[in-house]
Design a protein around this motif. Sequence first.
Motif, PDB file in Angstrom:
ATOM      1  N   PHE A 117       0.820  -1.208   0.000  1.00 30.20           N
ATOM      2  CA  PHE A 117       0.000   0.000   0.000  1.00 30.20           C
ATOM      3  C   PHE A 117       0.855   1.260   0.000  1.00 30.20           C
ATOM      4  O   PHE A 117       0.509   2.256  -0.634  1.00 30.20           O
ATOM      5  N   ALA A 118       1.968   1.181   0.676  1.00 32.65           N
ATOM      6  CA  ALA A 118       2.847   2.347   0.671  1.00 32.65           C
ATOM      7  C   ALA A 118       3.297   2.624  -0.766  1.00 32.65           C
ATOM      8  O   ALA A 118       3.266   3.762  -1.232  1.00 32.65           O
ATOM      9  N   GLY A 128       0.559   4.074  -2.699  1.00 29.60           N
ATOM     10  CA  GLY A 128       0.364   5.465  -2.292  1.00 29.60           C
ATOM     11  C   GLY A 128       1.302   6.411  -3.014  1.00 29.60           C
ATOM     12  O   GLY A 128       0.886   7.466  -3.499  1.00 29.60           O
ATOM     13  N   PHE A 183      -6.250   0.918  -2.813  1.00 25.22           N
ATOM     14  CA  PHE A 183      -5.628   1.875  -1.902  1.00 25.22           C
ATOM     15  C   PHE A 183      -6.675   2.609  -1.072  1.00 25.22           C
ATOM     16  O   PHE A 183      -6.547   2.738   0.146  1.00 25.22           O
ATOM     17  N   ASP A 184      -7.720   3.052  -1.731  1.00 24.21           N
ATOM     18  CA  ASP A 184      -8.758   3.770  -1.008  1.00 24.21           C
ATOM     19  C   ASP A 184      -9.418   2.881   0.034  1.00 24.21           C
ATOM     20  O   ASP A 184      -9.732   3.331   1.131  1.00 24.21           O
ATOM     21  N   GLY A 185      -9.613   1.633  -0.332  1.00 26.69           N
ATOM     22  CA  GLY A 185     -10.187   0.704   0.624  1.00 26.69           C
ATOM     23  C   GLY A 185      -9.309   0.600   1.861  1.00 26.69           C
ATOM     24  O   GLY A 185      -9.789   0.649   2.990  1.00 26.69           O
ATOM     25  N   TRP A 186      -8.042   0.528   1.601  1.00 24.41           N
ATOM     26  CA  TRP A 186      -7.099   0.412   2.715  1.00 24.41           C
ATOM     27  C   TRP A 186      -7.143   1.656   3.595  1.00 24.41           C
ATOM     28  O   TRP A 186      -7.201   1.579   4.822  1.00 24.41           O
ATOM     29  N   LEU A 187      -7.148   2.800   2.970  1.00 27.53           N
ATOM     30  CA  LEU A 187      -7.197   4.053   3.731  1.00 27.53           C
ATOM     31  C   LEU A 187      -8.451   4.135   4.590  1.00 27.53           C
ATOM     32  O   LEU A 187      -8.432   4.685   5.680  1.00 27.53           O
ATOM     33  N   GLY A 188      -9.524   3.546   4.084  1.00 25.42           N
ATOM     34  CA  GLY A 188     -10.784   3.649   4.795  1.00 25.42           C
ATOM     35  C   GLY A 188     -10.936   2.669   5.949  1.00 25.42           C
ATOM     36  O   GLY A 188     -11.836   2.806   6.764  1.00 25.42           O
TER      37      GLY A 188
END
Lengths: 189, 189
Positions: free
Chosen positions: B4-5, B8, B78-83
Amino acid sequence: MLKFALLGFLLRQSMTGYDLAAAIRSSINFVWPAQLSQIYRTLGQLENDGLVVSEVVPQQGRPDRRVYSATDAGRQAFDGWLGELVTELDPVRTPFLVRFFFSGTRAPEEMVTQLRVLRDLHLRQRDQLAHELPGYIAEFAAANTTDDRDPLIWDAVRRAGEMHAQTWLDWIDETIARLEDAAGKAQPR
Amino acid sequence: MLKFALLGFLLRQSMTGYDLAAAIRSSINFVWPAQLSQIYRTLGQLENDGLVVSEVVPQQGRPDRRVYSATDAGRQAFDGWLGELVTELDPVRTPFLVRFFFSGTRAPEEMVTQLRVLRDLHLRQRDQLAHELPGYIAEFAAANTTDDRDPLIWDAVRRAGEMHAQTWLDWIDETIARLEDAAGKAQPR
DNA sequence: CCGCTATATGGCATGGCTCATATATAACTT
DNA sequence: AAGTTATATATGAGCCATGCCATATAGCGG
């Protein structure tokens, strides 16, 4: 790492893998947690390497206990490890901060919410370290042959956890304030 | 995590694995360091999963650059992870504290020496986070498309590192004092 | 009957680490 | 002038520790 932690416990007192799991849970769990399966596997390696030996003690109703004891070689390996000099900081991996680093695209309120949830967790952690752990440590000390400096040291380790938890709380408060401040300036009046 | 990094970074700007390593070094290295080899392998997985695509840009003299870009699927992941919501504290593994926990059998002076060495390391770390990192972050920000909240956030992450380093310093001072105090009492006059 | 405690063991996936290799240029060092 | 080291770039092999999940047995408390 776990290898040495197990050796450390076994040098104080012979015990089973199951007991080791309990010992860890009531002491270093917050700096080095371990699964049962991991413990047994590591014990296997230690035995292979001749650092511990085991003896089976039959039981009725339960699986036989396999009691592990550290050997002389085990003590030596352990002492070598204790004597090692620190030369570099251990890398700290903090998934939360990585996520946070990338969350500039998220709504500020969402970030604040996340921070509040995290705050709760750290608060609980701090209180547990401040209030519950001392009791566990006392029990554990009572049940183990202890050097007289042990209580001081164990408490120092506990304190490290408590202080870091507190630092998280402070950081979260500061960060929430900064975010709210920025949001206030972005859409004033 | 690294996955994810990388995503990002790539969502901000397409780049090569080598560039990603540099990006990490000048930003989240202290919360999530990564080896080059690890980065390439992870990029391979991401590409397999369709979260990034790569394009080879020939070069003379050097190995061709392979420039990675995040895909739509990548952005979604990525958005899923952020959420994701935090539900539990990430376990913190601190080898030093484990060692310290078991060092009751060592001479107190030796423990103090070890603590002093560690203190130096944390001091350097704190100063680096307080003085060097801001410069790197500024450069990095200049070179990247940045949301206007990014500087605030990046600085917050930096601050977390600084505060934790400071906490280590405080803990070490406190612990040395306690050890010396105990030693003083143990053999008085 | 469910789930917990006590006890041990197995398998598989994940993700990190170390080291090696390849190539070319530029920049220091002796 | 020769030699080392650094920079830019990519990739591969293999190890190791952890994590998660499953299974086996049996008694006890609800």
